[in-house]
Design a protein around this motif. Structure first.
Motif, PDB file in Angstrom:
ATOM      1  N   HIS A  34     -10.917  -0.441 -56.677  1.00 21.52           N
ATOM      2  CA  HIS A  34     -10.983  -1.871 -56.085  1.00 21.52           C
ATOM      3  C   HIS A  34     -12.338  -2.455 -55.875  1.00 21.52           C
ATOM      4  N   PHE A  35     -12.682  -3.739 -56.175  1.00 20.25           N
ATOM      5  CA  PHE A  35     -13.665  -4.492 -55.962  1.00 20.25           C
ATOM      6  C   PHE A  35     -13.876  -5.347 -54.717  1.00 20.25           C
ATOM      7  N   SER A  36     -14.906  -5.718 -54.348  1.00 17.34           N
ATOM      8  CA  SER A  36     -15.332  -6.797 -53.465  1.00 17.34           C
ATOM      9  C   SER A  36     -15.711  -7.737 -54.335  1.00 17.34           C
ATOM     10  N   ALA A  37     -15.952  -9.108 -53.868  1.00 17.80           N
ATOM     11  CA  ALA A  37     -16.462 -10.137 -54.306  1.00 17.80           C
ATOM     12  C   ALA A  37     -17.779 -10.020 -54.775  1.00 17.80           C
ATOM     13  N   GLU A  38     -18.609  -9.248 -54.016  1.00 17.64           N
ATOM     14  CA  GLU A  38     -19.957  -8.778 -54.169  1.00 17.64           C
ATOM     15  C   GLU A  38     -20.068  -7.896 -55.386  1.00 17.64           C
ATOM     16  N   ASP A  39     -19.160  -7.023 -55.277  1.00 11.07           N
ATOM     17  CA  ASP A  39     -19.207  -5.862 -56.467  1.00 11.07           C
ATOM     18  C   ASP A  39     -18.821  -6.651 -57.778  1.00 11.07           C
ATOM     19  N   ILE A  40     -18.051  -7.587 -57.963  1.00 10.77           N
ATOM     20  CA  ILE A  40     -17.731  -8.347 -59.073  1.00 10.77           C
ATOM     21  C   ILE A  40     -18.713  -9.312 -59.673  1.00 10.77           C
ATOM     22  N   VAL A  80     -11.428  -6.010 -50.588  1.00 12.45           N
ATOM     23  CA  VAL A  80     -11.388  -5.796 -51.891  1.00 12.45           C
ATOM     24  C   VAL A  80     -10.232  -6.015 -52.572  1.00 12.45           C
ATOM     25  N   PHE A  81     -10.425  -6.269 -53.770  1.00 18.03           N
ATOM     26  CA  PHE A  81      -9.493  -6.885 -54.666  1.00 18.03           C
ATOM     27  C   PHE A  81      -8.879  -5.866 -55.854  1.00 18.03           C
ATOM     28  N   GLU A  82      -7.726  -6.116 -56.335  1.00 20.89           N
ATOM     29  CA  GLU A  82      -7.133  -5.350 -57.533  1.00 20.89           C
ATOM     30  C   GLU A  82      -6.061  -6.130 -58.041  1.00 20.89           C
ATOM     31  N   LEU A  83      -5.768  -6.120 -59.180  1.00 21.51           N
ATOM     32  CA  LEU A  83      -4.925  -6.545 -59.857  1.00 21.51           C
ATOM     33  C   LEU A  83      -3.589  -6.467 -59.188  1.00 21.51           C
ATOM     34  N   ALA A  84      -2.796  -7.072 -59.056  1.00 26.52           N
ATOM     35  CA  ALA A  84      -1.325  -7.313 -58.543  1.00 26.52           C
ATOM     36  C   ALA A  84      -0.325  -6.283 -59.404  1.00 26.52           C
ATOM     37  N   ARG A  85       0.323  -5.202 -58.694  1.00 26.69           N
ATOM     38  CA  ARG A  85       1.019  -4.456 -59.684  1.00 26.69           C
ATOM     39  C   ARG A  85       2.464  -4.120 -58.760  1.00 26.69           C
ATOM     40  N   ASP A  86       3.360  -3.753 -59.440  1.00 23.73           N
ATOM     41  CA  ASP A  86       4.640  -3.546 -58.826  1.00 23.73           C
ATOM     42  C   ASP A  86       4.971  -2.417 -58.079  1.00 23.73           C
ATOM     43  N   GLU A  87       4.415  -1.318 -58.736  1.00 23.93           N
ATOM     44  CA  GLU A  87       4.424  -0.174 -57.718  1.00 23.93           C
ATOM     45  C   GLU A  87       3.778   0.085 -56.377  1.00 23.93           C
ATOM     46  N   GLU A  88       4.608   0.583 -55.359  1.00 24.28           N
ATOM     47  CA  GLU A  88       3.975   0.881 -54.000  1.00 24.28           C
ATOM     48  C   GLU A  88       2.988   1.775 -54.168  1.00 24.28           C
ATOM     49  N   HIS A  89       1.973   1.767 -53.404  1.00 19.71           N
ATOM     50  CA  HIS A  89       0.754   2.636 -53.457  1.00 19.71           C
ATOM     51  C   HIS A  89       0.149   2.336 -51.902  1.00 19.71           C
ATOM     52  N   ASP A  90      -0.729   3.310 -51.435  1.00 20.26           N
ATOM     53  CA  ASP A  90      -1.158   3.222 -50.293  1.00 20.26           C
ATOM     54  C   ASP A  90      -2.721   3.481 -50.426  1.00 20.26           C
ATOM     55  N   HIS A  91      -3.617   3.317 -49.398  1.00 20.41           N
ATOM     56  CA  HIS A  91      -5.002   3.248 -49.399  1.00 20.41           C
ATOM     57  C   HIS A  91      -5.719   4.163 -48.534  1.00 20.41           C
ATOM     58  N   ILE A  92      -6.746   4.719 -48.988  1.00 23.66           N
ATOM     59  CA  ILE A  92      -7.727   5.542 -47.899  1.00 23.66           C
ATOM     60  C   ILE A  92      -9.150   5.143 -48.163  1.00 23.66           C
ATOM     61  N   VAL A  93      -9.587   4.822 -46.963  1.00 22.05           N
ATOM     62  CA  VAL A  93     -10.952   3.915 -46.891  1.00 22.05           C
ATOM     63  C   VAL A  93     -12.046   4.958 -46.157  1.00 22.05           C
ATOM     64  N   CYS A  94     -13.100   5.099 -46.947  1.00 21.85           N
ATOM     65  CA  CYS A  94     -14.426   5.648 -46.280  1.00 21.85           C
ATOM     66  C   CYS A  94     -15.039   4.822 -45.182  1.00 21.85           C
ATOM     67  N   VAL A  95     -15.207   5.272 -44.082  1.00 23.17           N
ATOM     68  CA  VAL A  95     -15.696   4.534 -42.965  1.00 23.17           C
ATOM     69  C   VAL A  95     -17.330   4.454 -43.143  1.00 23.17           C
ATOM     70  N   LYS A  96     -17.845   5.301 -43.765  1.00 25.27           N
ATOM     71  CA  LYS A  96     -19.343   5.167 -43.938  1.00 25.27           C
ATOM     72  C   LYS A  96     -19.703   4.482 -45.400  1.00 25.27           C
ATOM     73  N   SER A  97     -19.028   4.879 -46.353  1.00 25.37           N
ATOM     74  CA  SER A  97     -19.591   4.240 -47.605  1.00 25.37           C
ATOM     75  C   SER A  97     -18.827   3.142 -48.255  1.00 25.37           C
ATOM     76  N   GLY A  98     -17.476   2.871 -47.627  1.00 25.63           N
ATOM     77  CA  GLY A  98     -16.687   1.639 -48.048  1.00 25.63           C
ATOM     78  C   GLY A  98     -16.201   2.056 -49.265  1.00 25.63           C
ATOM     79  N   ILE A  99     -16.045   3.299 -49.789  1.00 24.34           N
ATOM     80  CA  ILE A  99     -15.169   3.890 -50.843  1.00 24.34           C
ATOM     81  C   ILE A  99     -13.493   3.718 -50.465  1.00 24.34           C
ATOM     82  N   VAL A 100     -13.202   2.772 -51.549  1.00 23.01           N
ATOM     83  CA  VAL A 100     -11.501   2.882 -51.352  1.00 23.01           C
ATOM     84  C   VAL A 100     -10.894   3.462 -52.603  1.00 23.01           C
TER      85      VAL A 100
END
Length: 140
Positions: A34-40, A80-100
């Motif tokens: 997943h990318f933030s606008a800044e990452d892109i 953060v952004f990702e291409l839209a997809r059909d399948e369900e999925h969930d996210h886990i986020v690091c509160v220190k590094s921002g890793i998703v």
């Protein structure tokens, strides 16, 4: 015609170089990236592309409105952004590094559907974000 151009046209968007470049970055992302606008923006700069940060934000907002990308809002205003997809999925986020990271657990899906059913609901959509500290961020 390239796949990016087809997707942009199908979404009703004019094919422009910034849109194609940004779509390619999202398309080439690894599973679960997943990318933030800044990452892109940084990736575009590394490739020598002359696309400003304001343009990246504008294009991502247009992509979101057209249903091409999904934006995830996390605590602290982090998106953060990702291409839209059909399948369900969930996210886990690091509160220190921002890793998703994303995950999909059939047991969790089944349990959530069961809970909804017991309450008289059919799940049509859901969003689950878990927050924690990634093992690589522990020492920072």
């Amino acid at each position: 015609m390239s796949l990016e151009n087809q997707e942009l046209r199908k979404a009703g968007l004019k094919v422009t170089l910034p849109r194609v470049k940004i779509y390619q970055i999202l398309e080439q992302a690894g599973e679960g990236d997943h990318f933030s606008a800044e990452d892109i923006y940084k990736l575009l700069m590394e490739k020598g592309e002359d696309v400003g940060l304001a343009t990246v934000y504008r294009v991502l907002t247009q992509f979101e409105a057209a249903g091409l990308v999904t934006r995830h809002h996390f605590e602290g205003g982090h998106s953060v952004f990702e291409l839209a997809r059909d399948e369900e999925h969930d996210h886990i986020v690091c509160v220190k590094s921002g890793i998703v990271k994303e995950f999909n657990d059939p047991r969790l899906n089944e349990l959530l559907n069961e809970i909804a059913e017991n309450m008289g609901f059919t799940v049509t959509d859901r969003t689950i974000y878990l927050y924690g500290v990634h093992k690589d961020a522990e020492d920072k």
